[in-house]
Design a protein around this motif. Structure first.
Motif, PDB file in Angstrom:
ATOM      1  N   LEU A   1       0.956   5.453  -5.994  1.00 18.77           N
ATOM      2  CA  LEU A   1       2.141   4.871  -6.629  1.00 18.77           C
ATOM      3  C   LEU A   1       2.467   3.506  -6.039  1.00 18.77           C
ATOM      4  O   LEU A   1       2.872   2.589  -6.755  1.00 18.77           O
ATOM      5  N   GLY A   2       2.288   3.360  -4.721  1.00 20.98           N
ATOM      6  CA  GLY A   2       2.572   2.085  -4.077  1.00 20.98           C
ATOM      7  C   GLY A   2       1.633   0.987  -4.524  1.00 20.98           C
ATOM      8  O   GLY A   2       2.058  -0.140  -4.790  1.00 20.98           O
TER       9      GLY A   2
ATOM     10  N   THR B   1       2.502  -0.158  -8.013  1.00 21.71           N
ATOM     11  CA  THR B   1       3.703  -0.990  -8.018  1.00 21.71           C
ATOM     12  C   THR B   1       3.401  -2.382  -7.478  1.00 21.71           C
ATOM     13  O   THR B   1       3.888  -3.393  -8.016  1.00 21.71           O
TER      14      THR B   1
ATOM     15  N   CYS C   1       7.264   4.003  -0.853  1.00 24.63           N
ATOM     16  CA  CYS C   1       6.318   5.005  -1.364  1.00 24.63           C
ATOM     17  C   CYS C   1       5.622   5.785  -0.255  1.00 24.63           C
ATOM     18  O   CYS C   1       4.866   6.716  -0.549  1.00 24.63           O
TER      19      CYS C   1
ATOM     20  N   THR D   1      11.144   6.740  -3.373  1.00 30.50           N
ATOM     21  CA  THR D   1      10.340   7.758  -4.037  1.00 30.50           C
ATOM     22  C   THR D   1      10.734   9.122  -3.500  1.00 30.50           C
ATOM     23  O   THR D   1      10.518   9.423  -2.317  1.00 30.50           O
TER      24      THR D   1
ATOM     25  N   THR E   1      -2.545  10.844  -8.302  1.00 30.12           N
ATOM     26  CA  THR E   1      -2.604  10.019  -7.104  1.00 30.12           C
ATOM     27  C   THR E   1      -3.776  10.485  -6.240  1.00 30.12           C
ATOM     28  O   THR E   1      -4.424  11.487  -6.547  1.00 30.12           O
TER      29      THR E   1
ATOM     30  N   TYR F   1       4.872   5.060 -13.122  1.00 31.76           N
ATOM     31  CA  TYR F   1       5.849   4.949 -12.035  1.00 31.76           C
ATOM     32  C   TYR F   1       6.211   3.481 -11.831  1.00 31.76           C
ATOM     33  O   TYR F   1       7.396   3.125 -11.721  1.00 31.76           O
TER      34      TYR F   1
END
Length: 260
Positions: free
Chosen positions: A18-19, A22, A85, A151, A201, A231
């Motif tokens: 997710l990081g 982003t 995250c 998160t 993920t 996300y």
């Protein structure tokens, strides 16, 4: 907040999952990104690709977090965006019985504390230090000094068997979101939290395809795993929309987790 090259961001756990998604989404709009992660190989490679900076960082280490922020700010300037995250999970029952031997064991409190220290205390540590930095900035035209994204997880609301520590840590992230928004409101710093459901993920990357499909099939619609860029899309919306503040939002395809 308008996303462009005048804005800097820090993403913890930014080297993967997710990081990473982003970081890529923000960089695509010109934002300068600081990537905090334990994985130096992946973090350095991603930072180089995106034209940002990498800082190896353990969010439980006060001095290490200070050093990471200092390195990022020296390279790309004081961040106006923080996306948290970094996190881990485990699956241990509060107390368990070995069905073969009859042995009864209790959840080791050191393992419980580790989850809390990383997921909850580590998140708050980064929030507090980033907020102090953002407060030195002049407000933008709309009054924003900064925006933060945390998160959590749907486990904060419907944790499964073995998720007592993980659920407690993520529920804590949800619980502190509104008070922090209120603490920072006069400074023009907003904060929101995303509660992801079952996402594709690195945690699931090694799982057999049948397992991945079965997990995705549990989601009402769309019946699949969430994509990290979904996300990232919500994180960007929370950052760009100046009236989005103090909220904790599920991103889960309408799933409600069963006990196991």
């Amino acid at each position: 907040m308008k996303l462009d090259s005048s804005i800097s961001a820090v993403i913890t756990g930014g080297a993967s999952g997710l990081g990473e998604a982003t970081a890529r989404a923000l960089a695509a709009d010109g934002v300068k990104v600081g990537i905090f992660d334990l994985n130096a190989e992946k973090g350095e490679a991603l930072a180089k690709e995106l034209g940002g900076v990498f800082a190896q960082c353990n969010v439980t280490d006060e001095a290490g977090v200070d050093a990471a922020f200092a390195k990022s700010r020296e390279a790309i300037g004081q961040e106006r965006i923080l996306v948290n995250c970094a996190g881990i999970g485990n699956a241990i029952k509060t107390a368990g019985r070995n069905r073969e031997t009859g042995e009864i064991t209790a959840f080791p409190t050191d393992k419980f504390d580790l989850i809390i220290q990383i997921n909850l205390v580590g998140t708050f540590r980064c929030i507090a230090k980033s907020a102090a930095g953002m407060m030195t900035l002049d407000p933008l035209e709309n009054g924003d000094r900064g925006a933060m994204i945390n998160t959590a997880s749907v486990a904060a609301q419907d944790g499964q068997i073995g998720q007592a520590a993980y659920s407690a840590s993520k529920a804590g992230v949800v619980g502190m979101t509104l008070p922090i928004a209120r603490d920072l409101s006069r400074e023009g710093i907003r904060i929101n939290t995303i509660l992801p459901g079952i996402f594709d993920t690195p945690l699931l990357a090694g799982a057999p395809e049948k397992v991945r499909q079965a997990l995705g099939a549990q989601v009402p619609f769309p019946a699949r795993l969430g994509a990290p860029d979904e996300y990232a899309h919500l994180a960007k919306t929370m950052i760009e929309n100046g009236y989005f503040n103090g909220e904790s939002v599920r991103l889960d395809g309408a799933i409600r987790m069963a006990p196991r």
